[in-house]
Enzyme design. Structure first.
Site, PDB file in Angstrom:
ATOM      1  N   HIS A   1     -36.838 106.852   1.671  1.00 29.20           N
ATOM      2  CA  HIS A   1     -37.016 107.162   0.251  1.00 29.20           C
ATOM      3  C   HIS A   1     -36.273 106.191  -0.665  1.00 29.20           C
ATOM      4  O   HIS A   1     -36.420 106.265  -1.873  1.00 29.20           O
ATOM      5  CB  HIS A   1     -36.626 108.616  -0.054  1.00 29.20           C
ATOM      6  CG  HIS A   1     -35.190 108.965   0.168  1.00 29.20           C
ATOM      7  ND1 HIS A   1     -34.748 109.708   1.248  1.00 29.20           N
ATOM      8  CD2 HIS A   1     -34.088 108.709  -0.572  1.00 29.20           C
ATOM      9  CE1 HIS A   1     -33.450 109.893   1.157  1.00 29.20           C
ATOM     10  NE2 HIS A   1     -33.022 109.296   0.056  1.00 29.20           N
TER      11      HIS A   1
ATOM     12  N   SER B   1     -27.685 108.165   0.417  1.00 23.26           N
ATOM     13  CA  SER B   1     -28.934 108.104   1.176  1.00 23.26           C
ATOM     14  C   SER B   1     -29.046 106.745   1.851  1.00 23.26           C
ATOM     15  O   SER B   1     -28.894 105.707   1.208  1.00 23.26           O
ATOM     16  CB  SER B   1     -30.131 108.290   0.237  1.00 23.26           C
ATOM     17  OG  SER B   1     -30.143 109.567  -0.340  1.00 23.26           O
TER      18      SER B   1
END
Length: 321
Positions: free
Chosen positions: A147, A274
């Site tokens: 992502h 992330s």
């Protein structure tokens, strides 16, 4: 068993490479070895501890600018928000501090292994900016979350990001190894993420136009058995948004649980991390065993990441070739 460096066979499945231009976990040990400390590492390991040597840290017991200089001073949103949305009011961010926050700041980010971890400045499809973390697995290859390179959802930023600026060992506005911009030609993911949005395939990579990793060094990566992973201390370093902008923080805890495609742990993280490596330190060797992607959610009170299964291992191997 150790795999030889002969690349991976491309298959028409979720592990197949995708880019803007174009599973049952194995129980045997598969390692891409050895990791590299880069030049002049000066690394000192505490034997058999499984955690990094840092002052006053012994591990946690179980229980909008236009220039890079301007952007470095901004606290940018986590790249995960574009895909998963912002956390609801009063709820944890996509990555979460669990219990007492006993993360430690990495002060000297210019030494190994901290310089292996890179702050990512991500320009989305709509021109907005977000932040993430990545880690070197070879001279030109940085791994991150899917992502961070391909946004799911229905918003204006959906799709492939425009570019990612890689800043190894960033320390606030200081960039000890400079920065490298990776455009469409160097952005990679797998079809399980880009086509299906399957969180078990939330994997991405950046192929740099230079061999910067030869200076920083890199982590090895491995596909270990359930038993080995459950006995492993999960180490995570990255760039969380709840700390001073652009600073690197580290934490570790024993792995909580594993499934066929995911790892779960109570290691403290926050938005901006992330794409961080979930890595194992054993006998002075650091091997990524997963990629951090998610925080707590209803019914799952732990952070989690994509497990490096054999198909993921093969894909990472191909990206280093």
């Amino acid at each position: 068993m150790t795999l030889t460096f002969n690349g991976a066979v491309v298959v028409n499945d979720a592990a197949e490479e995708t880019s803007p231009l174009d599973l049952v976990a194995a129980e045997t040990v598969l390692e891409q070895s050895p990791p590299s400390t880069g030049s002049d590492s000066g690394v000192i390991d505490r034997p058999l501890s499984g955690v990094e040597v840092l002052t006053d840290y012994a591990g946690t017991p179980q229980p909008l600018g236009t220039t890079l200089e301007e952007l470095l001073r901004r606290q940018l949103p986590d790249a995960a928000e574009a895909t998963f949305g912002p956390a609801e009011q009063g709820q944890p961010s996509p990555e979460s501090v669990i219990g007492t926050d006993d993360r430690v700041r990495i002060v000297d980010t210019a030494v190994y292994p901290w310089r292996v971890h890179a702050s990512l400045l991500i320009q989305m499809a709509d021109g907005s900016f977000a932040s993430g973390t990545g880690f070197f697995i070879g001279p030109r290859t940085v791994v991150t979350a899917g992502h961070c390179v391909f946004v799911q959802g229905t918003g204006p930023s959906r799709g492939w990001v425009r570019s990612v600026t890689v800043m190894p060992g960033r320390n606030g506005t200081s960039l000890p190894y400079g920065s490298v911009v990776v455009g469409a030609a160097g952005i990679r993911s797998v079809s399980g993420w880009t086509n299906s949005g399957d969180s078990n395939w939330d994997v991405g990579a950046l192929i740099l136009p230079s061999n910067l990793g030869s200076q920083t060094g890199w982590l090895g990566f491995a596909n270990y058995s359930d038993a080995t992973l459950l006995a492993t201390t999960a180490n995570i370093a990255g760039y969380p948004r709840d700390k001073p902008t652009g600073t690197q923080w580290y934490h570790s805890r024993r792995m909580s649980s594993v499934t066929a495609q995911r790892l779960r742990y109570e290691v403290d993280t926050f938005g901006g991390q992330s794409g961080s490596a979930v890595y194992r330190l054993e006998n002075g060797q650091r091997h990524a065993v997963g990629i951090h992607t998610n925080g707590v959610s209803p019914g799952i009170p732990v952070n989690s990441g994509v497990r490096i299964t054999q198909p993921v291992f093969d894909r990472l191997k191909a990206w280093t070739a």
